[in-house]
Each structure stands twice: as C-alpha cells, then as structure tokens.
Design an enzyme around this catalytic site. Structure first.
Site, PDB file in Angstrom:
ATOM      1  N   PHE A 353      -6.156   0.819  -4.877  1.00 41.40           N
ATOM      2  CA  PHE A 353      -5.076  -0.026  -5.375  1.00 41.40           C
ATOM      3  C   PHE A 353      -4.085  -0.317  -4.254  1.00 41.40           C
ATOM      4  O   PHE A 353      -3.689   0.594  -3.517  1.00 41.40           O
ATOM      5  CB  PHE A 353      -4.306   0.660  -6.510  1.00 41.40           C
ATOM      6  CG  PHE A 353      -5.099   0.933  -7.743  1.00 41.40           C
ATOM      7  CD1 PHE A 353      -5.168   0.004  -8.768  1.00 41.40           C
ATOM      8  CD2 PHE A 353      -5.776   2.137  -7.890  1.00 41.40           C
ATOM      9  CE1 PHE A 353      -5.886   0.271  -9.922  1.00 41.40           C
ATOM     10  CE2 PHE A 353      -6.502   2.412  -9.032  1.00 41.40           C
ATOM     11  CZ  PHE A 353      -6.557   1.473 -10.057  1.00 41.40           C
ATOM     12  N   ASP A 354      -3.700  -1.574  -4.133  1.00 41.04           N
ATOM     13  CA  ASP A 354      -2.492  -1.876  -3.380  1.00 41.04           C
ATOM     14  C   ASP A 354      -1.318  -1.316  -4.188  1.00 41.04           C
ATOM     15  O   ASP A 354      -1.403  -1.218  -5.418  1.00 41.04           O
ATOM     16  CB  ASP A 354      -2.364  -3.386  -3.206  1.00 41.04           C
ATOM     17  CG  ASP A 354      -1.044  -3.780  -2.576  1.00 41.04           C
ATOM     18  OD1 ASP A 354      -0.679  -3.178  -1.553  1.00 41.04           O
ATOM     19  OD2 ASP A 354      -0.374  -4.679  -3.123  1.00 41.04           O
ATOM     20  N   LYS A 355      -0.241  -0.948  -3.532  1.00 37.29           N
ATOM     21  CA  LYS A 355       0.888  -0.360  -4.259  1.00 37.29           C
ATOM     22  C   LYS A 355       1.839  -1.410  -4.800  1.00 37.29           C
ATOM     23  O   LYS A 355       1.994  -1.570  -6.014  1.00 37.29           O
ATOM     24  CB  LYS A 355       1.662   0.622  -3.366  1.00 37.29           C
ATOM     25  CG  LYS A 355       2.836   1.297  -4.092  1.00 37.29           C
ATOM     26  CD  LYS A 355       3.661   2.147  -3.159  1.00 37.29           C
ATOM     27  CE  LYS A 355       4.544   1.304  -2.260  1.00 37.29           C
ATOM     28  NZ  LYS A 355       5.644   0.617  -3.010  1.00 37.29           N
TER      29      LYS A 355
END
Length: 676
Positions: A353-355
């Site tokens: 996941f990108d944050k």
C-alpha cells in the site's frame, strides 16, 4: 457449441453482417423453427402414414434452419485458416446425412443451434448490465448562455460550458459544481451506495485550470442522478471522454487482456481440433480396415465421436466467467481491465500500500494537544489559532481547522507580524507578546539554555508515534506541544482484517515519509511491515522483492505510484473516477477513494477463479466420459443432449458471478471520521 464469446473468435457472421429482418432474435427464431420442423419430421415419419417426401422435406428444412448461422460462422473461421467447433458440428451433420441418418443429423443441428442461441442470450445478460450504463446519460443538456438557458445535444457540449441540472434529473456531463447544493446518487459510476453531498467549488477558474482544490464534494459525473436541489455544473470533459463513457468502453474491451487460463485454452485448441479430426478419421479407418462393420456404421460412429469430442464447454468456460465478473465489478465501482488482471488479483498473496491518500486521508490533523499544565490549555489553543490563521505554513490550515472550534468563546486574540521561518516554524506578535511555534531546531537556536526536559520528553514521545511536532512559546513561557499527523482512514483497519481473512498473508506500507511515520501507520492498522523514506525507484525494488515470494498487488493513486504499480502483478488505483491517468495506469481501478472496495475486488477475483476451475473440470470430464461412450455405441441423440447441456451448464455457472455478494463488501465500508 460455437465460441463467439471466446477471445480467439471474431464476431459471428450474424453479428458482423446484421441479423436481417428479425434483428438480434433471428438466431433464436431460426433455432426454434428448426425444432418445429424436426418434430414434424419425426411425427410424420414414425407416427403418421405420410408420403416419404414429407419427413425428408421437414428434415431438410431443419438442416437449413439449424445450420444457417453455423455455416456463416464456420466459413469465416475457415477463411482465417482455423477449424473450430462450428466446422466440427457441420461435418458431423453432413456425415449423418451422407449415410442416410437425416433424423440424427437434424437433431444435432437443432440442438446445436438452440444451444448457441441460448448461450448468446445468457452471455448477453452480462453485456446488457454494461450496455445499460450507456442509457443513463441524457441525450440533451440545458446550457446557460448568458441570461438564457437552451437545450442542446450532449455531443455539442464543450469544456467550460455551464450546464443547468434540474432536481431529480440525470447529469449530462462530467464537471464541477459552481452553483447550488444537492445530493447526487453516483452509484452508476462509482458504486457508492449513499448519495454524495455536492456544493460549489470556491474558485471556478482555478478549478478548471487544475490549480484549485476539487474534491468529491465538487466533482460530478455524467449519468448520475441529481437529488432535490438544482445545480450549475461547468463541463470538464466532452461526452465521449466522460468517466462513464470511458468505463463502458474499457469494460467492453476487457477481453483484450486475456487471462493466463484463456491463453492456455487458446493454445490448446490450436492442436486439439485438428487432433479430433484426425481421431475421427482413425475411427472410420479402423472400421474399414478391420472389415468388422459396414462403412456406413463406421462413418456414423466417427460422426458421433466428433460430436462428443468437440470442446464447446471448454472454449466458453473462461470467457463467460470473465465477462460476468468484469460486469459485476463495474456495477460495484471496480473496473477490472479484463481476464488477465482479474485472474492475477485472485492469485496475489501480498499487497503493498502507498500510505498518503491510500491508507491515510492525505490531510494532516491535530492528533495531540499537550499543554505544560492543564491551566494553560485554553491559552495554548487561542495562541496557536491566532498565529496559524495568518500563516501560510502547509500545516497552518489543518491546525486552524481542528483547533478553532475548541477555542473558548470570547477569547480571540489577534496576531501581527506573522513571519514564516523556513524549515523551523513561524513567529508573530500576539497582543504585543512574542510568540514562536516551531520544531526543536527553532527552539534550540532561540534558547541558549535548551528546551525544558518535560517539553523534550513530550516531543520525543510524539515522534515515536509518528507525529510531526510543534512547540509553542508565548512571551518566553512554554505553553505546550502540538502533534500533527496524516491519520489512517476509518475503514483501513477493517479492510486489512478482511484481506487477511481472504488469505492475503503479507501486507506492507511503502512510503516516502520517514520511517517513524510509516511504522506508526503500520502498527496502528496491523500491517506486517513498513518501509519509509522510499523514492519511486526504491518502491519498485521493494515490489520486486515481494514478487519473488508470490503474486503482489500495489495499491496507490495511479500516478505517483505508477512505476511500482506497473512492476507489481496487479496495479490497483484508488479514486479513479474522473481521472483518465489512473484509469489508463492501473490494471484494476477503484472508482472512488473508498479502500473498502478492495476486499470485494479480491473476493470477486477469487470467486471467478473458482468458477473457471469448476467450468474447466466439468468440460473436461464430459469429454472424457462421452468419447469412450460413443466408441462403445452411444448414439448421436444422447451424445448431443449431454454435449450441449454441458455447455449451457458452464455458462449458467459463470453467470452466478453477476449476483456475487460477500458480506457487505459490495457496498464498501462507510466513510467515517473523514477530515472536513
């Protein structure tokens, strides 16, 4: 059964050249008519005392009606140098006629044509669920021209036009709201189950130029349903470029990305069909050489084997499931670009996941307010609000938004001489007192005695939680510390739990933020690992490591994370509604920024993989059982019924995906505690 829905085939002749006077029902009408003539032939031959020419004529009519569309399709495929199922069925029917088995050949063509007509009817259910979206957009729009409003065709709309949307009517174009307040039902585009409140954008020109902030509260889509309020909408995309139009086009073209299973089936058929023909010739030849039975019987047996070995159900097993799944996903606001991404998503064991904007809101919030002592809390709040409301620091708006409502009534202060100190913080005068708000570097430089121990301990503690901290001092008196953080989405933790229940055992966050921030998000959401301080190339390297352990999906915004998404097994873009770049970048696109749709997408892809496995198993078992049975004497009638029945069973099984539900995931997880 023909494989019109399979990816290897061109449109059938009836599709490519029109259906004639009866339109799309022509094949079904012909199939039913062939059944009538076949029944008439059987009755006249075996139950009535009629001249011999009558049943012969009725069987010939069955050949004509049942074989018409099949012949047209077979000619197209033979011209392309391929021998497919249509050709095999025609060969079997012609062979039956050649040995005087007109009744058997008639029932073959009748059931084959009826089966194909029913198959196309069943398959069209999935296609209609997408085509129906195209009917949602009005054909005309009300456009404001000065003080007048005129009705024009939507194809004449231009970017920058102002469209008037009446209450309880459908929107005719993508755009941003510039006047009016209403709630819009966006389920047809985003799958959002609840209407979304809309309000005017602050600056029309900045919004159109891309410089202004345009959120889901301002953006609207063609084909969605307005509520009780009237809206003025500035058009941002022409009719052919609207989000709905792009989604429809991409779903219709979804079969351009074949699944690995379908590619295998395509290769399999290249040698299987010629092998069947060779096997049939061998069956006929063995009977002739052995001399154990007349040629007519050997030829007839070969034709029955031809029917039994035809891979109808096998050819339709994968494309029918993929089409149904893609259609179901689109209804829920999830766009899957064909069988390849859909099947790959069902096989992933890791998700990265990108944050920012994916697991978190992408907006900083004040998470901690720690005064030196409780009696200074009100003074801390009013001082910070007074200064930050005049500051242009990136965090100033978030601080003012979150703390202004906590300020005691009647205690407003006014700040003057507000000055931003790059990389440090901000200074100002409040009621003549010097105020400083900034990081530890600022106060280390300002205070020769150093930061008080209690303030330093608070800062260190908040840093360990991933907070960005700001120390506040007013007139030389330390008031306390603020902690600011881009907080996780309310639905993120439940999503992680649902993904684990689906068998995703390795989930990590990849972030450009510092490691402490990444760790704080990962710990709060129950992720397996956090990797902070990453540049785009670093994210690509991390994806490579995850891919080495199995299939990996990368979830991001479709733009900044494009390199990592491209290198992952499946790239998943969030908030793709209205974003052409995100739609083009990702393999799977969540049309809203609701990450709660991700478990639904994974569950649907896994259900699709299960359906495909079931279909292939049924298809192969039927062929494996029928071929020996026909060699042992099973006549053509039962063989045809079993063969065509297996094809319809496979299609019916695939269509179950149109009603796929998994708990409440089809509606996503409700947005809660979203920053204003």
């Amino acid at each position: 059964m023909t494989t019109a829905a399979a990816n290897t085939r061109p449109p059938r002749a009836d599709s490519a050249h029109g259906h004639g006077l009866l339109g799309p029902r022509a094949e079904m009408v012909a199939a039913i008519a062939s059944g009538v003539t076949y029944t008439g032939g059987m009755v006249s031959k075996y139950l009535l005392d009629t001249p011999g020419w009558l049943p012969a004529s009725l069987f010939a009519a069955t050949y004509l009606l049942g074989g018409f569309f099949t012949v047209r399709s077979a000619i197209d495929t033979v011209r392309r140098g391929r021998f497919e199922v249509d050709f095999l069925m025609l060969a079997a029917a012609a062979g039956a006629a050649a040995v005087g088995k007109w009744a058997e050949g008639s029932v073959l063509l009748f059931l084959f044509s009826l089966g194909h007509a029913l198959e196309e009817y069943a398959m069209s259910r999935a296609q209609r669920s997408i085509a129906a979206l195209g009917e949602l957009t009005p054909r005309t729009a009300l456009v404001r021209r000065g003080s007048d409003v005129e009705e024009i065709d939507i194809d004449e709309l231009r970017i920058g036009d102002t469209v008037v949307v009446l209450p309880n009517s459908r929107l005719s174009a993508d755009g941003v709201v510039v006047a009016g307040v209403s709630a819009v039902d966006e389920s047809s585009v985003t799958g959002e189950s609840m209407p979304v409140d809309k309000q005017p954008v602050a600056d029309r020109q900045q919004a159109l130029s891309g410089r202004g902030a345009v959120t889901e509260a301002h953006r609207v889509f063609a084909g969605t349903l307005n509520g009780s309020g009237a809206l003025d909408v500035v058009v941002t995309a022409r009719a052919e470029d609207s989000t709905l139009a792009r989604v429809i086009a991409m779903v219709r073209d979804a079969d351009t990305q074949k699944s690995p299973t379908q590619r295998f089936i395509d290769r399999f058929q290249l040698w299987y069909v010629p092998a069947v023909i060779a096997g049939v010739l061998a069956v006929i030849g063995v009977g002739m050489v052995a001399g154990s039975e007349p040629f007519a019987e050997s030829f007839y047996r070969g034709m029955v084997v031809l029917v039994a070995a035809s891979p109808c159900a096998l050819a339709i097993a994968t494309p029918s499931a993929v089409l149904a799944a893609v259609a179901r996903a689109a209804q829920a606001g999830v766009l899957a670009k064909g069988g390849g991404p859909l099947e790959s998503l069902g096989r992933v064991t890791s998700i990265a996941f990108d944050k920012t904007g994916t697991l978190t809101w992408g907006q900083p919030r004040v998470t901690d307010l720690v005064p030196v002592r409780e009696s200074l809390r009100d003074r801390l709040i009013t001082t910070v609000v007074a200064v930050e409301s005049f500051s242009d620091h990136p965090l100033a708006a978030a601080i003012t938004r979150d703390l202004a409502q906590q300020a005691p009534a009647g205690t407003e202060n006014t700040a003057t001489q507000v000055n931003s100190v790059t990389g440090r913080g901000v200074t100002a005068l409040v009621d003549g007192r010097a105020v400083e708000i900034g990081n530890t570097t600022m106060f280390t430089e300002l205070d020769s005695d150093g930061i008080p121990d209690d303030i330093a301990a608070t800062v260190e503690h908040l840093h360990s939680l991933g907070r960005t901290t700001m120390i506040v001092r007013d007139g030389g008196v330390y008031l306390g510390v603020l902690g600011v953080m881009d907080t996780p989405r309310a639905e993120a933790a439940p999503v992680i739990a649902q993904l684990r229940a689906l068998g995703i055992h390795d989930m990590v966050v990849l972030s450009g933020d510092n490691q402490r921030v990444a760790d704080a998000v990962a710990d709060g959401l129950g992720l397996d690992a956090a990797h902070g301080g990453l540049l785009p190339q670093d994210k690509v390297a991390m994806i490579g490591q995850l891919n080495a352990r199995g299939g990996t999906a990368m979830v991001g915004d479709g733009v900044n994370d494009a390199p990592a998404m491209v290198n992952a097994s499946v790239g998943i873009a969030m908030g793709a509604g209205g974003s052409a770049v995100a739609l083009e970048t990702a393999d799977v696109a969540l049309m809203t920024d609701d990450i709660g749709r991700l478990p639904f997408a994974v569950a649907l892809s896994r259900a699709t993989a299960a359906i495909i496995r079931q279909n292939l198993t049924v298809a192969l078992l039927i062929v494996a059982a029928l071929v020996p049975a026909t060699l042992l004497g099973l006549p053509i009638g039962p063989a045809v019924f079993i063969h065509e029945g297996s094809t319809l069973l496979v299609v019916g099984n695939a269509l179950r995906l149109l009603r796929f539900r998994r708990g409440q995931e089809h509606a996503g997880i409700a947005h809660e505690n979203r920053p204003a």
